[in-house]
Scaffold this motif. Sequence first.
Motif, PDB file in Angstrom:
ATOM      1  N   LEU A  83     -11.264  -5.291   1.953  1.00  0.00           N
ATOM      2  CA  LEU A  83     -11.247  -4.201   0.982  1.00  0.00           C
ATOM      3  C   LEU A  83     -10.487  -2.995   1.500  1.00  0.00           C
ATOM      4  CD1 LEU A  83     -12.205  -3.040  -1.713  1.00  0.00           C
ATOM      5  CD2 LEU A  83     -14.274  -2.246  -0.562  1.00  0.00           C
ATOM      6  N   ASP A  84      -9.524  -2.527   0.720  1.00  0.00           N
ATOM      7  CA  ASP A  84      -8.752  -1.335   1.036  1.00  0.00           C
ATOM      8  C   ASP A  84      -8.667  -0.522  -0.259  1.00  0.00           C
ATOM      9  OD1 ASP A  84      -6.828   0.606   1.509  1.00  0.00           O
ATOM     10  OD2 ASP A  84      -5.694  -0.657   2.876  1.00  0.00           O
ATOM     11  N   THR A  85      -9.472   0.521  -0.337  1.00  0.00           N
ATOM     12  CA  THR A  85      -9.570   1.296  -1.577  1.00  0.00           C
ATOM     13  C   THR A  85      -8.236   1.891  -1.994  1.00  0.00           C
ATOM     14  OG1 THR A  85     -11.864   1.855  -1.048  1.00  0.00           O
ATOM     15  CG2 THR A  85     -10.780   3.178  -2.735  1.00  0.00           C
ATOM     16  N   ASN A  86      -7.502   2.480  -1.069  1.00  0.00           N
ATOM     17  CA  ASN A  86      -6.222   3.101  -1.404  1.00  0.00           C
ATOM     18  C   ASN A  86      -5.207   2.062  -1.880  1.00  0.00           C
ATOM     19  OD1 ASN A  86      -7.133   5.670  -0.769  1.00  0.00           O
ATOM     20  ND2 ASN A  86      -6.431   5.556   1.353  1.00  0.00           N
ATOM     21  N   PHE A  87      -5.253   0.886  -1.277  1.00  0.00           N
ATOM     22  CA  PHE A  87      -4.372  -0.214  -1.683  1.00  0.00           C
ATOM     23  C   PHE A  87      -4.660  -0.589  -3.136  1.00  0.00           C
ATOM     24  CE2 PHE A  87      -3.278  -4.640  -2.232  1.00  0.00           C
ATOM     25  CZ  PHE A  87      -2.095  -4.800  -1.541  1.00  0.00           C
ATOM     26  N   TYR A  88      -5.934  -0.756  -3.446  1.00  0.00           N
ATOM     27  CA  TYR A  88      -6.319  -1.159  -4.800  1.00  0.00           C
ATOM     28  C   TYR A  88      -5.985  -0.077  -5.823  1.00  0.00           C
ATOM     29  CZ  TYR A  88      -9.230  -2.106  -8.848  1.00  0.00           C
ATOM     30  OH  TYR A  88      -9.672  -2.290 -10.136  1.00  0.00           O
ATOM     31  N   LEU A  89      -6.306   1.188  -5.496  1.00  0.00           N
ATOM     32  CA  LEU A  89      -6.062   2.276  -6.439  1.00  0.00           C
ATOM     33  C   LEU A  89      -4.567   2.491  -6.675  1.00  0.00           C
ATOM     34  CD1 LEU A  89      -8.722   4.900  -5.270  1.00  0.00           C
ATOM     35  CD2 LEU A  89      -8.824   3.399  -7.264  1.00  0.00           C
ATOM     36  N   SER A  90      -3.746   2.129  -5.695  1.00  0.00           N
ATOM     37  CA  SER A  90      -2.300   2.316  -5.838  1.00  0.00           C
ATOM     38  C   SER A  90      -1.685   1.385  -6.867  1.00  0.00           C
ATOM     39  CB  SER A  90      -1.617   2.103  -4.477  1.00  0.00           C
ATOM     40  OG  SER A  90      -2.023   3.089  -3.549  1.00  0.00           O
ATOM     41  N   LEU A  91      -2.278   0.225  -7.058  1.00  0.00           N
ATOM     42  CA  LEU A  91      -1.702  -0.735  -8.017  1.00  0.00           C
ATOM     43  C   LEU A  91      -2.512  -0.879  -9.292  1.00  0.00           C
ATOM     44  CD1 LEU A  91      -3.487  -3.567  -8.012  1.00  0.00           C
ATOM     45  CD2 LEU A  91      -2.313  -3.948  -5.877  1.00  0.00           C
TER      46      LEU A  91
END
Length: 210
Positions: free
Chosen positions: A160-168
């Motif tokens: 899980l990587d919150t910033n990764f997910y929110l970026s896409l």
Amino acid sequence: MTIEVLNTAGQKTGRTVELPEDIFGAQPNDHVIYLAVKQYLAAQRQGTSKVKTRAEVQGASRKLHKQKGTGGSRKGNIRNPLYKGGGTIFGPKPTTYDQKLNRKVKDLAKIGALSYKAKDSAIVIVEDLKFETPKTKAFAGVMQNLGIADKKALFVYPELDTNFYLSLRNIPNAAAIELADINTYDIVNADVMVLTETAAKIFTEEGTEA
């Protein structure tokens, strides 16, 4: 199967990842893939539709008039399905649409779907993407550089990587999933599967252990 690792600019890094043949080079079983996709889609159905029967709607339970001697038809109470506001007959009731599928069958389906992607050259490996803050514009630029901006892309990352997910999240044709949660439907539904370098190496380790 050897795939070169690309950087965020879409250029070759000089590094490669050897994906295991027993996962990405297997002979796909179309029927098993169909069953896995069918099970996934069935599980998305809520099954909460419901109507009220004559036992559940409001209304007096007395008989509207006596059985004989009125010259009219026989009638029960006002909750009769024939009357407005009465109960509904043969309507939907809460149900579950879950279908059972053995673990080995699910694994076989995933392997088949991954093998199809490998066969179609629809697998891209990119160096690990790190975002200090959510950056949709930056992520869209990465997709443009990789040449997949106009394709339905599934990004697979190791954890899980919150910033990764929110970026896409706001990019319509991009989706992300943790490696542990990958499923047959998401693989089949994507035009191209993008593995981060770390996620791809985990596949390699799993293939070695097998």
